[in-house]
Scaffold this motif. Sequence first.
Motif, PDB file in Angstrom:
ATOM      1  N   VAL A 113      30.383  82.349 111.871  1.00  0.00           N
ATOM      2  CA  VAL A 113      31.099  81.350 111.066  1.00  0.00           C
ATOM      3  C   VAL A 113      31.569  81.967 109.744  1.00  0.00           C
ATOM      4  O   VAL A 113      32.699  81.711 109.293  1.00  0.00           O
ATOM      5  CB  VAL A 113      30.205  80.118 110.799  1.00  0.00           C
ATOM      6  N   TRP A 116      34.563  84.061 110.473  1.00  0.00           N
ATOM      7  CA  TRP A 116      35.702  83.165 110.729  1.00  0.00           C
ATOM      8  C   TRP A 116      36.272  82.641 109.414  1.00  0.00           C
ATOM      9  O   TRP A 116      37.494  82.607 109.221  1.00  0.00           O
ATOM     10  CB  TRP A 116      35.235  82.023 111.620  1.00  0.00           C
ATOM     11  N   MET A 117      35.402  82.243 108.478  1.00  0.00           N
ATOM     12  CA  MET A 117      35.858  81.748 107.182  1.00  0.00           C
ATOM     13  C   MET A 117      36.542  82.846 106.375  1.00  0.00           C
ATOM     14  O   MET A 117      37.495  82.583 105.638  1.00  0.00           O
ATOM     15  CB  MET A 117      34.664  81.184 106.400  1.00  0.00           C
ATOM     16  N   SER A 120      40.064  83.102 107.812  1.00  0.00           N
ATOM     17  CA  SER A 120      40.893  81.894 107.756  1.00  0.00           C
ATOM     18  C   SER A 120      40.560  81.095 106.504  1.00  0.00           C
ATOM     19  O   SER A 120      39.467  80.520 106.396  1.00  0.00           O
ATOM     20  CB  SER A 120      40.665  81.037 109.006  1.00  0.00           C
ATOM     21  N   ARG A 122      41.972  78.332 105.601  1.00  0.00           N
ATOM     22  CA  ARG A 122      41.934  76.905 105.956  1.00  0.00           C
ATOM     23  C   ARG A 122      40.541  76.525 106.477  1.00  0.00           C
ATOM     24  O   ARG A 122      39.995  75.472 106.105  1.00  0.00           O
ATOM     25  CB  ARG A 122      43.006  76.616 107.009  1.00  0.00           C
ATOM     26  N   THR A 123      39.984  77.359 107.331  1.00  0.00           N
ATOM     27  CA  THR A 123      38.629  77.102 107.834  1.00  0.00           C
ATOM     28  C   THR A 123      37.618  77.107 106.696  1.00  0.00           C
ATOM     29  O   THR A 123      36.711  76.274 106.647  1.00  0.00           O
ATOM     30  CB  THR A 123      38.242  78.164 108.877  1.00  0.00           C
ATOM     31  N   SER A 124      37.779  78.037 105.770  1.00  0.00           N
ATOM     32  CA  SER A 124      36.889  78.121 104.622  1.00  0.00           C
ATOM     33  C   SER A 124      36.955  76.850 103.781  1.00  0.00           C
ATOM     34  O   SER A 124      35.924  76.338 103.332  1.00  0.00           O
ATOM     35  CB  SER A 124      37.252  79.338 103.767  1.00  0.00           C
ATOM     36  N   VAL A 126      37.627  73.903 104.764  1.00  0.00           N
ATOM     37  CA  VAL A 126      37.022  72.784 105.482  1.00  0.00           C
ATOM     38  C   VAL A 126      35.495  72.890 105.482  1.00  0.00           C
ATOM     39  O   VAL A 126      34.783  71.895 105.286  1.00  0.00           O
ATOM     40  CB  VAL A 126      37.557  72.724 106.936  1.00  0.00           C
ATOM     41  N   ILE A 127      34.967  74.090 105.697  1.00  0.00           N
ATOM     42  CA  ILE A 127      33.525  74.268 105.881  1.00  0.00           C
ATOM     43  C   ILE A 127      32.771  74.303 104.552  1.00  0.00           C
ATOM     44  O   ILE A 127      31.610  73.877 104.484  1.00  0.00           O
ATOM     45  CB  ILE A 127      33.259  75.555 106.697  1.00  0.00           C
ATOM     46  N   GLU A 174      30.837  85.563 104.424  1.00  0.00           N
ATOM     47  CA  GLU A 174      32.244  85.407 104.033  1.00  0.00           C
ATOM     48  C   GLU A 174      32.560  86.255 102.804  1.00  0.00           C
ATOM     49  O   GLU A 174      33.577  86.966 102.761  1.00  0.00           O
ATOM     50  CB  GLU A 174      32.550  83.937 103.738  1.00  0.00           C
TER      51      GLU A 174
END
Length: 286
Positions: A113, A116-117, A120, A122-124, A126-127, A174
């Motif tokens: 995860v 992934w953050m 991205s 955008r993903t960061s 959100v999470i 991240e």
Amino acid sequence: MYEFPDIQTHIGDYVDSFISFLDSTLEGFFDFIFFISSRTINGIDDFLVGMPWWLFILIIIFIAWYFVSIYSGLLFGFFIFLIGTFGLWEDMMTTIAIITAAVLICLLIGIPVGVWMAYSQRTSNVIRPLLDAMQTMPSFVYLIPAIFFFGLGNVSAIFATLIYALPPVIRLTELAIRGVDKEVVESALSFGSSKWQTLRKVQFPQALPTIMTGVNQTTMMALAMVVIASMVGAKGLGEQVLVSINRIDIALGFEAGISIVFLAIIIDRITNGIADKFQKHRRLSK
């Protein structure tokens, strides 16, 4: 004007309905998680309990000697021996099994995860708020859905520990991936490396010391949940602390409490030593 308007939103009712919906809809999924988690904990616990006490102490001494120093290894070995003299050997092994299982699950979820953050934004975005909520929400609140989904026992303890201890490894993974020199990444890509090859051979090795710091923080936070998790039926040293509170048994409370402190010191120093080892290896490779 002096009294708050009689307006009630009952947001908690919606949360309760949502949890009930998850429990009824994903019952098979939660049963699968319960089966895997319980087998993992029991397997680790049986392995540790079946190991000769002197062999376990020697392993701790060797690991501490390799990653920290021989003096720390001898001191940590003495700490483990002292916990055994308190009559808490099996409780210590159960606690280690719960922490090990929780940390392994945290790493299996948290590192991917975090990567992934890092890739991205955008993903960061959100999470990150979810991680903020997981870290700031009182840890006792996690016990309620844990009991609801898995009942009382060690599996509920892992679920509650997972929510509490997961954010550090995600955040630091991240941060570590984003902190890798962009010129190095661009050079790898320009030489024909794929994104996966660049991540595996360039970014991840350079980010490993920071990721290990996240592992350290996650492990320490998992250990901090030991006593709280005992309230949902988790065994181990936390259970002994809870028993001592109910009985107002100062002796048992001190022995179980100082045993948790000893484990915290050992885990913290060893994981920090591993991170320092990776950092030194990285400097030498440069």
